[in-house]
Scaffold this motif. Structure first.
Motif, short mmCIF file in Angstrom:
data_model
loop_
_atom_site.label_atom_id
_atom_site.label_comp_id
_atom_site.label_asym_id
_atom_site.label_seq_id
_atom_site.Cartn_x
_atom_site.Cartn_y
_atom_site.Cartn_z
N LEU A 76 0.29 8.09 -4.20
CA LEU A 76 -0.48 7.61 -3.06
C LEU A 76 -1.75 6.92 -3.53
O LEU A 76 -2.12 5.84 -3.03
CB LEU A 76 -0.83 8.78 -2.14
CG LEU A 76 -1.61 8.46 -0.88
CD1 LEU A 76 -0.83 7.52 0.03
CD2 LEU A 76 -1.98 9.74 -0.13
N MET A 77 -2.44 7.52 -4.51
CA MET A 77 -3.65 6.90 -5.04
C MET A 77 -3.35 5.54 -5.66
O MET A 77 -4.09 4.57 -5.46
CB MET A 77 -4.28 7.82 -6.10
CG MET A 77 -4.81 9.14 -5.58
SD MET A 77 -6.08 8.98 -4.29
CE MET A 77 -5.10 9.30 -2.82
N LYS A 78 -2.26 5.48 -6.42
CA LYS A 78 -1.94 4.24 -7.12
C LYS A 78 -1.56 3.13 -6.15
O LYS A 78 -1.96 1.97 -6.32
CB LYS A 78 -0.81 4.46 -8.11
CG LYS A 78 -0.48 3.24 -8.95
CD LYS A 78 0.48 3.60 -10.06
CE LYS A 78 0.77 2.39 -10.94
NZ LYS A 78 1.63 2.74 -12.08
N SER A 79 -0.80 3.46 -5.11
CA SER A 79 -0.39 2.44 -4.17
C SER A 79 -1.56 1.99 -3.29
O SER A 79 -1.57 0.86 -2.80
CB SER A 79 0.76 2.96 -3.29
OG SER A 79 0.38 4.11 -2.57
N LEU A 113 3.12 4.68 2.44
CA LEU A 113 1.92 5.16 3.10
C LEU A 113 0.67 4.57 2.47
O LEU A 113 -0.29 4.20 3.18
CB LEU A 113 1.88 6.69 3.04
CG LEU A 113 0.68 7.38 3.72
CD1 LEU A 113 0.65 7.04 5.20
CD2 LEU A 113 0.75 8.89 3.51
N GLY A 114 0.65 4.47 1.15
CA GLY A 114 -0.51 3.92 0.46
C GLY A 114 -0.76 2.47 0.81
O GLY A 114 -1.90 2.05 1.02
N VAL A 115 0.31 1.67 0.86
CA VAL A 115 0.18 0.26 1.24
C VAL A 115 -0.33 0.14 2.68
O VAL A 115 -1.18 -0.70 2.99
CB VAL A 115 1.53 -0.47 1.09
CG1 VAL A 115 1.44 -1.88 1.66
CG2 VAL A 115 1.93 -0.52 -0.39
N PHE A 116 0.17 1.01 3.56
CA PHE A 116 -0.27 1.02 4.95
C PHE A 116 -1.75 1.36 5.06
O PHE A 116 -2.52 0.67 5.75
CB PHE A 116 0.58 2.02 5.74
CG PHE A 116 0.15 2.20 7.17
CD1 PHE A 116 0.56 1.31 8.16
CD2 PHE A 116 -0.66 3.27 7.53
CE1 PHE A 116 0.17 1.48 9.48
CE2 PHE A 116 -1.06 3.45 8.85
CZ PHE A 116 -0.65 2.54 9.82
N LEU A 117 -2.17 2.43 4.37
CA LEU A 117 -3.56 2.86 4.45
C LEU A 117 -4.52 1.88 3.78
O LEU A 117 -5.66 1.72 4.20
CB LEU A 117 -3.70 4.25 3.81
CG LEU A 117 -3.01 5.40 4.55
CD1 LEU A 117 -3.16 6.70 3.76
CD2 LEU A 117 -3.57 5.56 5.95
N ASN A 118 -4.04 1.24 2.72
CA ASN A 118 -4.87 0.28 1.99
C ASN A 118 -5.38 -0.83 2.90
O ASN A 118 -6.49 -1.34 2.72
CB ASN A 118 -4.08 -0.32 0.82
CG ASN A 118 -4.85 -1.37 0.07
OD1 ASN A 118 -4.67 -2.56 0.30
ND2 ASN A 118 -5.72 -0.94 -0.83
N LYS A 119 -4.60 -1.18 3.89
CA LYS A 119 -4.97 -2.27 4.80
C LYS A 119 -5.80 -1.80 5.98
O LYS A 119 -6.29 -2.62 6.75
CB LYS A 119 -3.70 -2.97 5.30
CG LYS A 119 -2.86 -3.59 4.20
CD LYS A 119 -1.58 -4.19 4.77
CE LYS A 119 -0.73 -4.80 3.66
NZ LYS A 119 0.54 -5.36 4.20
N ARG A 120 -5.98 -0.48 6.12
CA ARG A 120 -6.58 0.03 7.34
C ARG A 120 -7.78 0.96 7.14
O ARG A 120 -8.33 1.46 8.12
CB ARG A 120 -5.52 0.75 8.17
CG ARG A 120 -4.52 -0.21 8.78
CD ARG A 120 -3.28 0.49 9.28
NE ARG A 120 -2.42 -0.45 9.99
CZ ARG A 120 -1.60 -1.30 9.38
NH1 ARG A 120 -1.53 -1.31 8.05
NH2 ARG A 120 -0.85 -2.13 10.09
#
Length: 251
Positions: free
Chosen positions: A18-21, A216-223
């Protein structure tokens, strides 16, 4: 290999993925200390996180490919190849206690550096490393740390910060480097005899969690606002480093 242990391993891998993504790096920095606290061997942890990191890189690299510093990436790949055997030697010759202690010191140092890097970046108006040759020692360090600890991204994070890469270039180049160095590191682990049956079993159990964490990481990265979250992440890294310095039983 109990169900409880499997769940704990999967959770450790999930958090790191999650951290990496989300940020482009940080998987091994989070997962390796967590796995070191579990009753599994260091070799199993290293090979497991190597496979997990390569999987995340495969899933995320294409979205940022157009921002990659290709010339830098080639030099990094060459110097990383040179560094990988040195890391494997270090892993085989140093005791688990020595490596774990070194890992703890490194986590504390890197976490402390990361907390002040924004202040450092604001103080720097232009790149500090103008000579193209500087990329080679950072690539070599990436190979050593990658094969020994799966920390192949840490030297590149430092290099990118000193080069003042913008966020897109930083993330894109880092993920591309993870893909190339991940293949090299995982191959080195296989040839170096680090792949264990337990590592492959843990990886199979962790694969659905890795896929979920990446999405999930890609989703959160944008938000979310990455600045505050990143600060909390580095504080956690320092705490994990301190935990690794505390006396405990060896695996």
């Amino acid at each position: 290999m109990s169900i409880t242990l499997i769940i704990m391993v999967v959770v450790a891998v999930f958090v790191g993925a999650l951290m990496k993504s989300m940020f482009g790096f940080g998987e091994a920095m989070v997962s390796m200390p967590l796995l070191a606290l579990l009753p599994i061997t260091l070799q199993t942890s290293v090979s497991l996180i190597g496979l997990a990191g390569l999987t995340v890189a495969l899933l995320t690299v294409f979205s940022g490919w157009r921002h990659v510093e290709r010339a830098v990436l080639i030099r990094l790949a060459v110097s990383t190849v040179i560094g990988i055997p040195f890391g494997l030697v270090l892993l085989h010759t140093a005791s688990a206690i020595v490596i774990t202690f070194g890992l703890g010191i490194f986590l504390i140092a890197f976490g402390g550096y990361s907390l002040v890097k924004k202040i450092l970046s604001r103080a720097i108006e232009r790149p500090l490393l103008n000579n193209r040759g500087w990329v080679f020692p950072f690539g070599f360090a990436s190979g050593v740390l990658g094969s020994a600890y799966n920390f192949n991204g840490v030297p590149i994070v430092v290099y990118g910060t000193l080069q003042r890469w913008n966020p897109d270039r930083f993330r894109g180049t880092l993920q591309a480097h993870f893909l190339i160095s991940g293949v090299l590191v995982v191959t080195g682990h296989a040839l170096g005899g680090l792949w264990t049956f337990d590592a492959l079993i843990y990886y199979a159990y962790s694969l659905p969690a890795i896929l979920l964490a990446t999405a999930l990481g890609v989703f959160l990265n944008k938000r979310i606002h990455a600045g505050n979250f990143e600060r909390y992440l580095f504080i956690i890294i320092i705490v994990l480093g301190i935990l690794l310095l505390l006396p405990r039983g060896s695996n």
